[in-house]
Design a protein around this motif. Structure first.
Motif: not given
Lengths: 329, 306, 441
Positions: A4, A13-18, A20-24, A209, A212, A216
């Motif tokens: 996070x 959070x909306x902007x971080x979605x993509x 964040x994905x591969x970070x996670x 992706x 997007x 972001x």
């Protein structure tokens, strides 16, 4: 490092979605990462209830069938299910002893990596270009996304036709340029052809992706850097690229899975694994043996090998590349 | 961008035009193929400019392929896949990221591993699984000796009576496709980026987890859901192998299976013009989905940075 | 917002639930059986017409014809369905799968079924090479349906321009003709190589010239058969074809194009292809087309060629009523009327002598002389152990191996002899696996 915190953007959070994905995703396999929110709810019962639909569906429609399919690796079986002979590891031994199989493995390795990189580069260039221009974004984006909507059966047939040395228009252009293009007689041409067709089919996925992810990148950061006097290129290099890197990494994994597992339809339509097996990737072989030749034992053995390779490579990619991906901005 | 760089802008437009051309080339030829008569398509070299038969070919294809029924089937199945997958995945991802319980990581890995074995490999046993959904349950009851107990007590024979077949149903077409990890994965990643403060605040307020999910997490996830919906819709729409193998009733076929029937195979004569014309209207719903949903998630994202 | 999402989720779930309960209703008054077939285009139209005619003539039985894709897809679908008891009554399966079907324990031999159901079928009336192929013991296990053989299609205009009347009877002479056509520049390619060339130009070649393809009478006499075609003049034949490819006399069609199109569009002068191509050729060829016998080797008395196509099998595990329906339908198919009509519609060979006579009597072959070539070719000479057919297990697999190895020869990666040796050795491994699996029972 918590996912996070992967982006320095607070309250977006909306902007971080993509990103964040591969970070996670990357963080997932690092030993210290739990993949659990710092503040979490209590309630094992509720969690189990929430998980159960997914797990039950997986149990009945993935795990049980997979187990049945893979357990055939140790037998030789009549496709109707009537007779079977236990043969131990013979299916595996035959595979590794077979020169064709080793060639397939080699081909698959190079094919997967090549189409991965080419797809990322082309999609990246397109995403960058669309990010930069102001007009006609919607139109370009729609057109570029169209191949995704086409049925794979049609895609394969179209590519086979376009490059057919006897009648294909593009083949005609190649011949006019002096290239002896012939995927029926020149194995290298056939390999190039399946690579091109597979890349073409998958560009849109990466493109969605990447676009997007670039969207972001907050305007405020870019403007701040511009005010500070950074050039376009420098801004791109130091702001956009790092923020997009996690997505790129994510796509790298997805492209890998695509090349490894999802391309057999295209290969079947375009070259049928020929000539002389030069475009027979591992998954195509699995399909041929399992579905066409109905050699279920060998097909199961090949699937086990394929699955093991896939898991191994995924883990290796994480360990190798995770360090290079910059999560702190 | 703060300043305008005309050279770079032109280069970008060129790149995009090249990309668009690359993308459209096969589409253009498919259109050409679909717009001539069979006799014209039989010539070698093939015509390079479109003809005037497109509407007629498309009409023929629509009739012959029973497309009105088949489109309906495809819609039901695809929407089922989209809703089913998103629904089950969101709650599963929520459970995995927001709850602490034993075997949490194991649960996630079990789900993740379903990415590593594609449908084609396990297709024959999947057919068995769908035709006899209760099979594993019966087997488990048998092994545990429960079924004999039940038979002794009530006279109900589990192995003979407990049968559930999904052959030639919409569920049979939907469930095996839902069994995969991508969506859970994506939602998990997203939930991990949601600020912890939101959850802390919710807990302080005494909000129950499900309320938190529906009122806070879901609205935040809309862009994600939209993106995923596009992808799932198109992937579900374009499924071929499973519906082909699985449905025997002509009225349960999907659009893609019907389309494949038109593609000339082996030594049968041409029919390319019909197949290509058909491929265009089969492509229509996914295209509309792209057009429509695309606005939505792009809009959501552009708001960032405020 | 959340209400909307929740509402959508509920609606979606409800839709799923409702959909799962909906299932198609079957007609309950007639006994309905399914027939899975694998042909498309004009042939499929013919199939549907036969089914419609049958259904119209009976009120107790109904046949539903379902196309599941090509031969391989249909076969795989049948296997998947069989394992869960969802299989059809009748399935059309290619001649190649004969041994697999016999050994599967999943079929009811057609002759047995017909006798059981009280039909007398004059099996002796079936055209010999066709019937012999499907025999187990004295009676056929499957009902021959669409049988074909390869003929040499040629472009009469091209041949005339080159100074010939038609394809020569022997390979060396034929070779001279093709080279002449190429050298005079009459056409771009003298011959198109069909995708099933292994059937027509290699297996067929073996059959016509009486060379053994495998030991033990091509597998008829035992599961311990071995391939031997790498020691027969088949090697020379493949070398000949390779030379023609290298010299540009043959064009490979490749993917994305039907090889027949190279012929029907007038690009290539000849093609060795199934007689079932009549429908295509009649509809699309705009030149003087014709067909001739396949050439044979010099100094060899030609025997019958090999059959292709498929036959109808009846699967076990069906009710008595369904079996009765299947028998009635097969009986309908075996009628000379049906056979004659079918052969005229598609170009497949009439499988019974009665049908053949009927067509002759109607003067059909005078109007369409090329239609008779196939059946004449199937009856030429006396059948020998090498020409009556093939009984190899897993033959889909071994054919694929043969094609792959030959392609290695085309691309120059191996010599022809090396390629055929490799094909034989890999093919024999497959045969041994098949033997191990089935001999033990």
């Amino acid at each position: 490092m918590q996912p996070s915190e992967a982006t320095a953007l607070k309250g977006a959070p909306k902007g971080a979605l993509f990103s964040g994905w591969s970070a996670g995703l990357a963080g997932l396999l690092a030993p210290s990462e739990e993949g659990l929110k710092r503040s979490y709810f209590k309630g094992t019962g509720l969690a189990a209830a929430l998980l159960s639909p997914q797990l039950i569906i997986l149990l009945f429609f993935f795990f049980v069938p997979s187990w049945k399919a893979l357990s055939l690796a140790f037998v030789q079986i009549d496709p109707f299910g009537g007779k079977s002979v236990f043969v131990g590891l013979r299916n595996f031994v035959e595979l590794f002893a077979s020169e064709n199989y080793r060639y397939s493995a080699w081909l698959t390795f190079w094919f997967t990596i090549t189409q991965n990189i080419i797809t990322l580069v082309i999609a990246g260039a397109l995403a960058f270009a669309i990010d930069h221009i102001v007009r006609a974004r919607y139109a370009y984006r729609t057109v570029i996304l169209l191949p995704y909507a086409i049925a794979p059966v049609v895609t394969g047939a179209m590519w086979a036709f376009l490059f057919n040395p006897s009648v294909g228009p593009v083949a005609g252009w190649l011949h006019a340029m002096g290239l002896p293009w012939d995927p029926n007689l020149r194995p290298w041409d056939a390999v190039v052809l399946i690579t091109m067709a597979s890349v073409w089919n998958h560009i849109c996925y990466d493109f969605i992706f990447l676009t997007a992810a670039m969207l972001a990148v907050p305007q405020s950061l870019r403007e701040a850097a511009a005010i500070d006097g950074a050039s376009q290129w420098r801004r791109f290099r130091t702001i956009t690229v790092p923020l997009v890197m996690p997505t790129v990494f994510y796509l790298f994994i997805i492209n890998f899975v695509y090349g490894l597992f999802d391309t057999f339809g295209i290969i079947d339509a375009v070259t049928r694994g020929g000539p002389a097996g030069s475009t027979t990737t591992l998954v195509y072989k699995v399909y041929q043996d399992g579905f066409v030749n109905l050699n279920l034992g060998s097909s199961a053995a090949q699937s086990i090998v394929l699955m093991a390779l896939a898991v191994l490579f995924t883990i290796l990619q994480f360990r190798a590349l995770d360090r290079r991906v910059n999560y702190q901005v | 961008m703060v300043e305008r760089n005309p050279v770079l802008t032109i280069i970008c437009h060129l790149i995009l035009l090249a990309g668009a051309a690359l993308v459209c080339l096969p589409l253009y030829f498919a259109f050409v193929a679909g717009s001539h008569t069979g006799a014209e398509m039989n010539q070698v070299p093939f015509p390079l400019l479109p003809g005037d038969q497109f509407v007629e070919n498309a009409g023929k294809a629509w009739q012959q392929g029973n497309f009105s029924r088949v489109f309906f089937n495809s819609f039901v199945v695809t929407l089922g896949i989209v809703f089913g997958k998103i629904a089950t995945s969101i709650i599963a991802a929520f459970a995995i990221t927001y709850f602490r319980f034993p075997f949490r990581r194991t649960a996630f890995w079990l789900i993740f591993i379903s990415l590593m074995l594609p449908v084609e490999v396990r297709i024959l046993p999947t057919y068995e699984a769908v035709a006899d959904v209760a099979g594993p349950v019966r087997w488990a009851l048998d092994v545990l000796g429960i079924s004999s107990v039940i038979a002794a007590l009530t006279g109900y024979r589990i192995d003979a009576g407990f049968n559930w077949s999904l052959v030639n149903t919409y569920s049979g077409l939907i469930f095996p496709i839902i069994a995969s990890a991508t969506a859970v994965f994506l939602f998990r990643q997203f939930f991990l980026t949601v600020p912890d403060e939101l959850c802390e605040a919710a807990k302080l307020d005494g909000t129950r987890p499900m309320k938190f999910l529906f009122q806070i997490l879901l609205p935040l996830s809309i862009p994600n859901i939209a993106a995923l919906a596009i992808i799932l819709f198109i992937a579900g729409w374009n499924q071929y192998l499973w519906p082909m193998l699985f449905t025997t009733d002509k009225n349960m076929a999907t659009a893609i299976v019907a389309l494949k029937n038109f593609v000339p195979v082996g030594d049968s004569e041409g029919g390319w013009e019909i197949a290509m014309a058909a491929s265009f209207f089969v492509m229509l719903p996914p295209t509309l989905v792209i057009l429509f949903l695309q606005r939505w998630f792009a809009k959501g994202l552009v708001d960032s940075g405020k | 917002m959340s209400k909307f999402v929740r509402g959508a989720a509920v609606a979606g779930a409800a839709a799923c639930l409702l959909a799962s309960l909906a299932s198609p209703a079957w007609a309950q008054d007639k006994t309905s059986i399914e027939w899975w077939y694998a042909n498309g285009g004009r042939v499929e139209e013919g199939i549907q017409k036969i089914i419609a005619d049958f259904n119209a003539s009976r009120d107790k039985y109904e046949v539903v014809g379902i196309k599941k894709g090509n031969y391989e897809e249909t076969f795989a679908a049948m296997i998947a369905a069989y394992r869960v008891g969802q299989h059809p009554s009748i399935i059309q399966s290619s001649e190649r799968t004969f041994l697999t079907m016999i050994d599967s324990n999943a079929i009811v031999p057609v002759s047995e079924l017909m006798t059981q159901q009280g039909y007398t079928v004059d099996w002796a009336n079936f055209v010999k090479p066709v019937a012999d192929f499907y025999l187990v013991g004295d009676t056929p296990a499957a009902m021959p349906f669409n049988s074909s053989t390869a003929v040499m299609w040629y472009n009469a205009d091209h041949f005339k321009a080159a100074g010939f009347d038609g394809p020569a009877a022997t390979w060396p002479e034929f070779e001279k003709q093709l080279y002449a056509i190429k050298e005079k520049g009459i056409s771009e390619c003298a011959m198109a190589l069909n995708s099933d060339f292994y059937w027509s130009l290699i297996e067929g070649y073996s059959s016509i010239n009486d060379y053994p393809f495998g030991t033990k009478g091509n597998g008829f006499e035992g599961l311990d058969t071995e391939y031997v075609y790498n020691t027969t003049p088949v090697v020379q034949q493949v070398e000949r074809l390779k030379k023609w490819i290298d010299d540009g006399v043959i064009q490979l069609a490749g993917q994305g194009l039907s090889p027949m199109q190279l012929y029907t569009s007038g690009t290539c002068s000849t093609i060795s292809a199934s007689t079932a191509g009549h429908a295509d050729v009649e509809a699309n060829a705009k030149f003087n087309w014709s067909a001739a016998f396949q050439p044979h080797e010099e100094g060899v008395e030609p025997h019958n060629s090999n059959i292709g196509g498929a036959a109808l099998w009846v699967l076990k595990g069906k009710t008595d009523a369904e079996n009765a329906a299947a028998a009635a339908f097969l009986n309908f198919i075996a009628q000379p009327d049906t056979q004659a009509w079918w052969s005229e519609w598609t170009g497949y060979v009439p499988v019974t002598n009665a049908a053949y006579e009927k067509m002759k009597a109607a003067g059909f072959f005078e109007k369409h002389p090329t239609r008779e070539i196939a059946i004449k070719q199937l009856s030429q000479g006396t059948p020998t152990v090498n020409s009556r057919g093939f009984r190899f297990g897993n033959s889909n697999q071994t054919s694929a191996i043969l094609v792959e190895e030959i392609q290695a020869a085309w691309t120059g990666q191996k010599t022809v002899q090396q390629a055929l040796d490799a094909a034989v050795s890999r093919g024999n491994e497959v045969l041994r696996q098949y033997e191990q699996l089935h001999a033990a029972q």
